[in-house]
Motif scaffolding. Structure first.
Motif, PDB file in Angstrom:
ATOM      1  N   LEU A   1      51.163  60.502 -17.751  1.00 31.65           N
ATOM      2  CA  LEU A   1      51.100  59.093 -17.262  1.00 31.65           C
ATOM      3  C   LEU A   1      52.122  58.754 -16.222  1.00 31.65           C
ATOM      4  O   LEU A   1      51.674  57.777 -15.561  1.00 31.65           O
ATOM      5  CB  LEU A   1      51.613  58.454 -18.681  1.00 31.65           C
ATOM      6  N   ALA A   2      53.138  59.246 -16.163  1.00 24.38           N
ATOM      7  CA  ALA A   2      54.105  59.113 -15.053  1.00 24.38           C
ATOM      8  C   ALA A   2      53.615  59.204 -13.732  1.00 24.38           C
ATOM      9  O   ALA A   2      53.634  58.408 -12.709  1.00 24.38           O
ATOM     10  CB  ALA A   2      55.461  60.015 -15.067  1.00 24.38           C
ATOM     11  N   ALA A   3      52.705  60.306 -13.574  1.00 24.99           N
ATOM     12  CA  ALA A   3      51.995  60.480 -12.285  1.00 24.99           C
ATOM     13  C   ALA A   3      51.016  59.599 -12.139  1.00 24.99           C
ATOM     14  O   ALA A   3      50.563  58.973 -10.898  1.00 24.99           O
ATOM     15  CB  ALA A   3      51.495  62.020 -12.327  1.00 24.99           C
ATOM     16  N   ALA A   4      50.124  59.297 -13.281  1.00 26.51           N
ATOM     17  CA  ALA A   4      49.019  58.460 -13.147  1.00 26.51           C
ATOM     18  C   ALA A   4      49.401  56.926 -12.665  1.00 26.51           C
ATOM     19  O   ALA A   4      48.683  56.251 -11.939  1.00 26.51           O
ATOM     20  CB  ALA A   4      48.333  58.325 -14.449  1.00 26.51           C
ATOM     21  N   TYR A   5      50.615  56.315 -13.271  1.00 28.15           N
ATOM     22  CA  TYR A   5      50.938  55.050 -12.927  1.00 28.15           C
ATOM     23  C   TYR A   5      51.882  54.679 -11.822  1.00 28.15           C
ATOM     24  O   TYR A   5      52.510  53.851 -11.404  1.00 28.15           O
ATOM     25  CB  TYR A   5      51.711  54.450 -14.153  1.00 28.15           C
ATOM     26  N   SER A   6      52.301  56.180 -11.247  1.00 32.64           N
ATOM     27  CA  SER A   6      53.010  56.085  -9.836  1.00 32.64           C
ATOM     28  C   SER A   6      52.292  55.685  -8.590  1.00 32.64           C
ATOM     29  O   SER A   6      51.113  55.910  -8.529  1.00 32.64           O
ATOM     30  CB  SER A   6      53.792  57.297  -9.446  1.00 32.64           C
ATOM     31  N   PRO A   7      52.756  54.444  -7.999  1.00 29.93           N
ATOM     32  CA  PRO A   7      54.377  54.225  -7.971  1.00 29.93           C
ATOM     33  C   PRO A   7      54.439  52.649  -8.619  1.00 29.93           C
ATOM     34  O   PRO A   7      55.448  52.060  -8.624  1.00 29.93           O
ATOM     35  CB  PRO A   7      54.649  53.989  -6.317  1.00 29.93           C
ATOM     36  N   ASP A   8      53.558  52.223  -9.221  1.00 32.61           N
ATOM     37  CA  ASP A   8      53.637  50.845  -9.849  1.00 32.61           C
ATOM     38  C   ASP A   8      54.630  50.783 -11.012  1.00 32.61           C
ATOM     39  O   ASP A   8      55.234  50.086 -11.167  1.00 32.61           O
ATOM     40  CB  ASP A   8      52.288  50.424 -10.363  1.00 32.61           C
ATOM     41  N   ARG A   9      54.825  51.887 -11.606  1.00 35.05           N
ATOM     42  CA  ARG A   9      55.649  52.016 -12.789  1.00 35.05           C
ATOM     43  C   ARG A   9      56.562  53.479 -12.338  1.00 35.05           C
ATOM     44  O   ARG A   9      56.099  54.342 -12.116  1.00 35.05           O
ATOM     45  CB  ARG A   9      54.959  52.272 -14.129  1.00 35.05           C
ATOM     46  N   SER A  10      57.767  52.999 -12.756  1.00 32.27           N
ATOM     47  CA  SER A  10      58.556  54.285 -12.645  1.00 32.27           C
ATOM     48  C   SER A  10      58.594  55.209 -13.813  1.00 32.27           C
ATOM     49  O   SER A  10      58.042  55.050 -14.776  1.00 32.27           O
ATOM     50  CB  SER A  10      60.211  53.610 -12.598  1.00 32.27           C
ATOM     51  N   ALA A  11      59.000  56.450 -13.402  1.00 36.24           N
ATOM     52  CA  ALA A  11      59.059  57.521 -14.532  1.00 36.24           C
ATOM     53  C   ALA A  11      59.687  57.195 -15.672  1.00 36.24           C
ATOM     54  O   ALA A  11      59.407  57.578 -16.938  1.00 36.24           O
ATOM     55  CB  ALA A  11      59.291  58.936 -13.912  1.00 36.24           C
ATOM     56  N   ALA A  12      60.966  56.506 -15.516  1.00 37.14           N
ATOM     57  CA  ALA A  12      61.766  56.241 -16.672  1.00 37.14           C
ATOM     58  C   ALA A  12      60.925  55.136 -17.628  1.00 37.14           C
ATOM     59  O   ALA A  12      60.958  55.053 -18.694  1.00 37.14           O
ATOM     60  CB  ALA A  12      63.007  55.530 -16.030  1.00 37.14           C
TER      61      ALA A  12
ATOM     62  N   ALA B   1      47.610  53.563 -26.932  1.00 32.12           N
ATOM     63  CA  ALA B   1      48.830  52.216 -26.956  1.00 32.12           C
ATOM     64  C   ALA B   1      49.480  52.121 -25.854  1.00 32.12           C
ATOM     65  O   ALA B   1      49.825  51.211 -24.982  1.00 32.12           O
ATOM     66  CB  ALA B   1      49.825  52.394 -28.091  1.00 32.12           C
ATOM     67  N   VAL B   2      50.035  53.226 -25.033  1.00 39.54           N
ATOM     68  CA  VAL B   2      50.807  53.344 -23.925  1.00 39.54           C
ATOM     69  C   VAL B   2      49.815  52.716 -22.626  1.00 39.54           C
ATOM     70  O   VAL B   2      50.275  51.857 -21.893  1.00 39.54           O
ATOM     71  CB  VAL B   2      51.447  54.545 -23.678  1.00 39.54           C
ATOM     72  N   ARG B   3      48.701  53.274 -22.772  1.00 42.78           N
ATOM     73  CA  ARG B   3      47.860  52.817 -21.532  1.00 42.78           C
ATOM     74  C   ARG B   3      47.611  51.388 -21.514  1.00 42.78           C
ATOM     75  O   ARG B   3      47.617  50.521 -20.656  1.00 42.78           O
ATOM     76  CB  ARG B   3      46.541  53.442 -21.509  1.00 42.78           C
ATOM     77  N   ARG B   4      47.545  50.753 -22.752  1.00 42.46           N
ATOM     78  CA  ARG B   4      47.319  49.410 -23.010  1.00 42.46           C
ATOM     79  C   ARG B   4      48.514  48.619 -22.538  1.00 42.46           C
ATOM     80  O   ARG B   4      48.388  47.397 -22.050  1.00 42.46           O
ATOM     81  CB  ARG B   4      47.089  48.946 -24.475  1.00 42.46           C
ATOM     82  N   GLU B   5      49.700  49.233 -22.461  1.00 42.13           N
ATOM     83  CA  GLU B   5      50.724  48.316 -22.378  1.00 42.13           C
ATOM     84  C   GLU B   5      50.953  48.435 -20.715  1.00 42.13           C
ATOM     85  O   GLU B   5      51.572  47.471 -20.197  1.00 42.13           O
ATOM     86  CB  GLU B   5      52.280  49.331 -22.902  1.00 42.13           C
ATOM     87  N   LEU B   6      50.651  49.439 -20.241  1.00 41.65           N
ATOM     88  CA  LEU B   6      51.046  49.902 -18.783  1.00 41.65           C
ATOM     89  C   LEU B   6      50.181  49.199 -17.708  1.00 41.65           C
ATOM     90  O   LEU B   6      50.146  49.241 -16.580  1.00 41.65           O
ATOM     91  CB  LEU B   6      51.166  51.345 -18.384  1.00 41.65           C
ATOM     92  N   GLU B   7      48.896  49.051 -18.201  1.00 41.65           N
ATOM     93  CA  GLU B   7      47.663  48.548 -17.407  1.00 41.65           C
ATOM     94  C   GLU B   7      48.242  47.114 -16.960  1.00 41.65           C
ATOM     95  O   GLU B   7      48.612  46.244 -17.633  1.00 41.65           O
ATOM     96  CB  GLU B   7      46.518  48.294 -18.304  1.00 41.65           C
ATOM     97  N   PRO B   8      47.926  46.856 -15.581  1.00 42.77           N
ATOM     98  CA  PRO B   8      48.381  45.556 -15.012  1.00 42.77           C
ATOM     99  C   PRO B   8      47.567  44.527 -15.554  1.00 42.77           C
ATOM    100  O   PRO B   8      46.448  44.853 -16.069  1.00 42.77           O
ATOM    101  CB  PRO B   8      47.842  45.779 -13.587  1.00 42.77           C
ATOM    102  N   GLU B   9      48.032  43.320 -15.687  1.00 43.18           N
ATOM    103  CA  GLU B   9      47.516  42.041 -16.346  1.00 43.18           C
ATOM    104  C   GLU B   9      46.274  41.674 -15.534  1.00 43.18           C
ATOM    105  O   GLU B   9      46.403  41.664 -14.382  1.00 43.18           O
ATOM    106  CB  GLU B   9      48.235  41.051 -16.560  1.00 43.18           C
ATOM    107  N   GLN B  10      45.086  41.471 -16.159  1.00 40.13           N
ATOM    108  CA  GLN B  10      44.045  41.010 -15.150  1.00 40.13           C
ATOM    109  C   GLN B  10      43.799  39.485 -15.466  1.00 40.13           C
ATOM    110  O   GLN B  10      43.355  38.771 -14.663  1.00 40.13           O
ATOM    111  CB  GLN B  10      42.831  41.893 -15.886  1.00 40.13           C
TER     112      GLN B  10
END
Length: 466
Positions: free
Chosen positions: A14-25, A54-63
């Motif tokens: 997930l860190a790779a999938a959401y980079s660079p919008d979300r930090s690995a931390a 659940a994490v993908r629901r959290e990390l997806e950008p708001e539409q």
């Protein structure tokens, strides 16, 4: 261990999938916090899948501002309901409470006199993303006083003026009192408190069940460890009870338990000229009736005595209980929280207690403060457990404090300086490197604690023997 490996791989993916919008931390915190919600689930096979969902629901950008799922730690409670209340949350229809309404993660408070007046009204009316992020402070506005009860090992963190400054920048003045984590969950009067912050998920789970709360935040964690001295490690090594699998030695807990069961004394160890004391080899702990760290000691010991398996079921409980009782009753007087034994370790030397059961964070914080002497060393139990510090909000201000601790990068960095491991792993590495603290950066021999009900049975079985 298979599940932990899957969670670790999920975090990397997930860190790779959401980079660079979300930090690995940020991704790491979301994954670990969501995973924590399933600690009480009996069925484990689908936990990684539900965590990812659940994490993908959290990390997806708001539409759409009106329909988006807000990003916040409490949203991670959602899939727990899909596992038949696996997180330990209380069904909203229990105890005469009205069914919860509104967004996922909403919690309802029960028990008159337990929490501040008005909290139930807040729980029933809050909605939208505003409930998951602290409101921005207004320039010149007075600070909102927020009070809480915390495990004693976190007092120094909350007393740090830099931590106070961060809270003040968000409009809060946080005031805390200390108590043993088990005590927080069982006997402390929480009237008027905005949050309770025990030192583990089991203590938080017990508290949530008592007050009817679903939400929790786990902003940092600490492996359990043993504060000891070089001569003691050398003696145990000569007795075949020490492993050197990493940068820091580890106590073979099976060998240790064997010595306890046989009643071996320090002066009976071959060639012992450094600590020839006629008393039993025992790790000093806190009082199991009030303190979480003692419960973590029980969890490790129970695992080893149960043939290296998590204790489950009445037969396993009966099998391990006699040894667990001996481990605690043979100590004599024990203190109610982890601060006392560690302070004795720092000031009294190895004569009083050659081995003290602690949170790794306590040792790191003491090293940062320059309080360690030359012969003081850290020893990890093998296996060990992770104690995840869980904040349970009891009022809206408490949820805001939990959110800040969980997401604010300055607070996460300051927690690392106080020895806690957080989502900011790089900062923790910097702290221990800068102060030359010998710790294991990647602990492998980590086991699960028993399910909530089992742990309660074991704790009650030992407490009842006093």
């Amino acid at each position: 261990m298979r599940e932990l490996k899957a969670i670790h791989e999920l975090e990397n993916r997930l860190a790779a999938a959401y980079s660079p919008d979300r930090s690995a931390a940020e991704v790491g915190v979301a994954v670990r916090t969501t995973h924590d919600r399933f600690s009480g689930s009996a069925v484990r096979d689908f936990v990684p899948i539900l965590v990812e969902r659940a994490v993908r629901r959290e990390l997806e950008p708001e539409q759409d501002p009106g329909s988006a799922t807000p990003i916040g730690a409490d949203n991670a409670t959602a899939p727990a309901d899909e596992l038949a209340m696996g997180s330990g949350g209380i069904d909203s229809t229990e105890r005469g409470r009205a069914p919860a309404t509104g967004r996922r993660g909403l919690f309802v408070l029960a028990g008159a006199g337990v929490v501040a007046a008005g909290a139930a009204a807040w729980a029933g009316t809050r909605s939208g993303s505003d409930a998951t992020r602290p409101a921005a402070p207004v320039a010149g506005a007075s600070l909102t006083a927020v009070t809480g009860i915390v495990g004693s090992e976190k007092i120094a963190f909350f007393g740090d003026s830099r931590v106070a400054d961060v809270f003040a920048a968000h409009g809060f003045e946080v005031r805390v009192n200390a108590a043993g984590s088990r005590e927080i969950a069982t006997s402390i009067d929480l009237t008027g408190q905005a949050f309770a912050f025990p030192s583990s998920l089991p203590a938080a789970e017990k508290l949530k069940r008592e007050v009817g709360v679903r939400t929790q935040f786990t902003p940092f964690y600490s492996p359990m460890a043993i504060a000891t001295f070089t001569p003691i490690v050398e003696l145990l090594d000569a007795a075949g009870a020490v492993k050197y699998d990493g940068p820091v030695p580890a106590l073979d807990f099976a060998a240790y338990i064997d010595m306890v069961q046989r009643g071996v004394q320090w002066d009976e160890l071959a060639g012992n000229r450094t600590y020839p004391v006629a008393k039993n080899i025992l790790i000093g702990t806190t009082d199991i009736r009030t303190s979480n760290s003692a419960a973590m000691y029980l969890a490790v010991a129970g695992y080893v005595v149960n043939d290296h398996a998590v204790v489950r079921g009445a037969a396993a409980e009966r099998h391990v209980l006699p040894t667990l009782q001996r481990l605690f009753l043979a100590q004599g007087y024990t203190e109610g929280s982890s601060t006392g034994p560690f302070e004795e370790y720092l000031t009294a030397g190895m004569g009083a207690t050659p081995m003290t059961w602690i949170y790794e964070a306590q040792y790191v914080a003491a090293a940062v403060a320059g309080r360690l002497r030359d012969e003081m060393v850290l020893l990890y139990p093998s296996p060990t457990v992770l104690s995840r510090h869980a904040l349970v909000p009891l009022a809206p201000e408490g949820e805001e404090i939990g959110t800040l601790l969980h997401t604010d990068p300055d607070l996460q960095a300051l927690a690392a300086e106080h020895g806690f491991r957080t989502g900011d792993a790089a900062r923790f590495d910097e702290v221990v490197t800068e102060h030359d603290v010998q710790v294991s950066p990647d602990l492998v021999d980590v086991v699960d604690i028993p399910a909530y009900e089992t742990l309660e049975h074991l704790l009650g079985g030992v407490a009842g023997a006093y």
